[in-house]
Design an enzyme around this catalytic site. Structure first.
Site, PDB file in Angstrom:
ATOM      1  N   ASP A 161       0.819  -1.207   0.000  1.00  0.00           N
ATOM      2  CA  ASP A 161       0.000   0.000   0.000  1.00  0.00           C
ATOM      3  C   ASP A 161       0.856   1.261   0.000  1.00  0.00           C
ATOM      4  O   ASP A 161       1.923   1.301   0.614  1.00  0.00           O
ATOM      5  CB  ASP A 161      -0.901  -0.015   1.243  1.00  0.00           C
ATOM      6  CG  ASP A 161      -2.062   0.963   1.134  1.00  0.00           C
ATOM      7  OD1 ASP A 161      -2.336   1.438   0.019  1.00  0.00           O
ATOM      8  OD2 ASP A 161      -2.685   1.258   2.170  1.00  0.00           O
ATOM      9  N   ASN A 213     -10.090  -2.587  -6.864  1.00  0.00           N
ATOM     10  CA  ASN A 213      -9.240  -1.817  -7.785  1.00  0.00           C
ATOM     11  C   ASN A 213      -9.702  -1.944  -9.230  1.00  0.00           C
ATOM     12  O   ASN A 213      -9.435  -1.053 -10.055  1.00  0.00           O
ATOM     13  CB  ASN A 213      -7.786  -2.287  -7.706  1.00  0.00           C
ATOM     14  CG  ASN A 213      -7.120  -1.987  -6.379  1.00  0.00           C
ATOM     15  OD1 ASN A 213      -6.198  -2.694  -5.980  1.00  0.00           O
ATOM     16  ND2 ASN A 213      -7.587  -0.963  -5.669  1.00  0.00           N
TER      17      ASN A 213
END
Length: 253
Positions: free
Chosen positions: A33, A81
């Protein structure tokens, strides 16, 4: 080498020297991340951030090999995503495909895809399948590349797989209800046959799982690191291992 780099190397060596390899996790899950935030802070583009994050993967695996880690799961792209605008998603998928090709070409790692292939473009599917086939007989670290992965989706897929398998055998719903248990469902997960993650690392300071390995992480230890993924250093990795080794795992007892 400047003074700061020298001090960093000495400190990393000190941490590594005190690491008990008997207490090293065998399976580490990593939520990669902070690529876009790293790029923004550096004055770069999101694409540059994702490329820098992809380049960090080989470094991480090298550190894992040095410390006797056996399985690494890398969350590279979630099912959420996939809802990003096409102008963001297409370059990201290209970067992921190149990263997977690099893993397969390295010669040290055994690549395994975890996720729902059908949700991904045909080209990405082909890259993942080819990497698995090319590295099938490798004996190094098993690298799970989580692409098009969601924890809830995995459980739903596992249940679907279980039902279809027993439908083919002619098992009735009543008979299936009698035998279904945790182990039976585990046999249909993306990671079937693998040990559950001992340690899950998330970078960028976010302290949540976001659906990562919901089933497998029931007894995992978590380590949340403030640094963004492209800036993740060996000393950050060693600190995570040191923190893990200092914990007493109770497994609910």
């Amino acid at each position: 080498m400047n003074l700061r780099d020298l001090v960093y190397r000495l400190y990393a060596r000190r941490v590594e020297g005190r690491l008990d390899h008997a207490q090293v996790p065998k399976h580490i899950g990593v939520i990669l991340d902070g690529n876009r935030r790293w790029a923004k802070a550096s004055g770069g583009t999101p694409e540059q951030g994702h490329k820098a994050g992809a380049n960090k993967i080989q470094e991480l695996l090298g550190w894992c090999a040095e410390t006797d880690v056996e399985v690494v799961t890398l969350w590279m792209l979630s099912t959420d995503n996939l809802n990003r605008p096409e102008k963001q998603l297409v370059p990201l998928l290209g970067i992921i495909e190149n990263a997977v090709r690099d893993l397969a070409a390295d010669g040290r790692w055994r690549v395994h895809h975890v996720g729902t292939l059908d949700l991904l473009p045909a080209r990405t599917q082909a890259v993942l399948k080819e990497a698995e086939e090319k590295t099938r007989d490798h004996t190094g670290i098993l690298v799970n590349v989580a692409v098009g992965y969601g924890g809830r989706q995995e459980i739903a897929d596992a249940v679907r797989s279980l039902l279809l398998a027993h439908a083919e055998k002619g098992t009735s719903f009543e008979e299936l209800a009698e035998i279904v248990d945790i182990d039976l469902i585990s046999e249909h997960l993306y990671t079937r046959g693998q040990p559950d993650p001992d340690l899950v690392i998330r970078t960028s300071g976010e302290q949540r799982l976001s659906g990562f390995m919901l089933w497998q992480s029931a007894h995992s230890e978590y380590y949340f690191c403030e640094v963004h993924w492209p800036a993740f250093r060996k000393v950050d990795f060693l600190r995570a291992l040191r923190d893990y080794a200092a914990r007493h795992r109770r497994y609910g007892t």
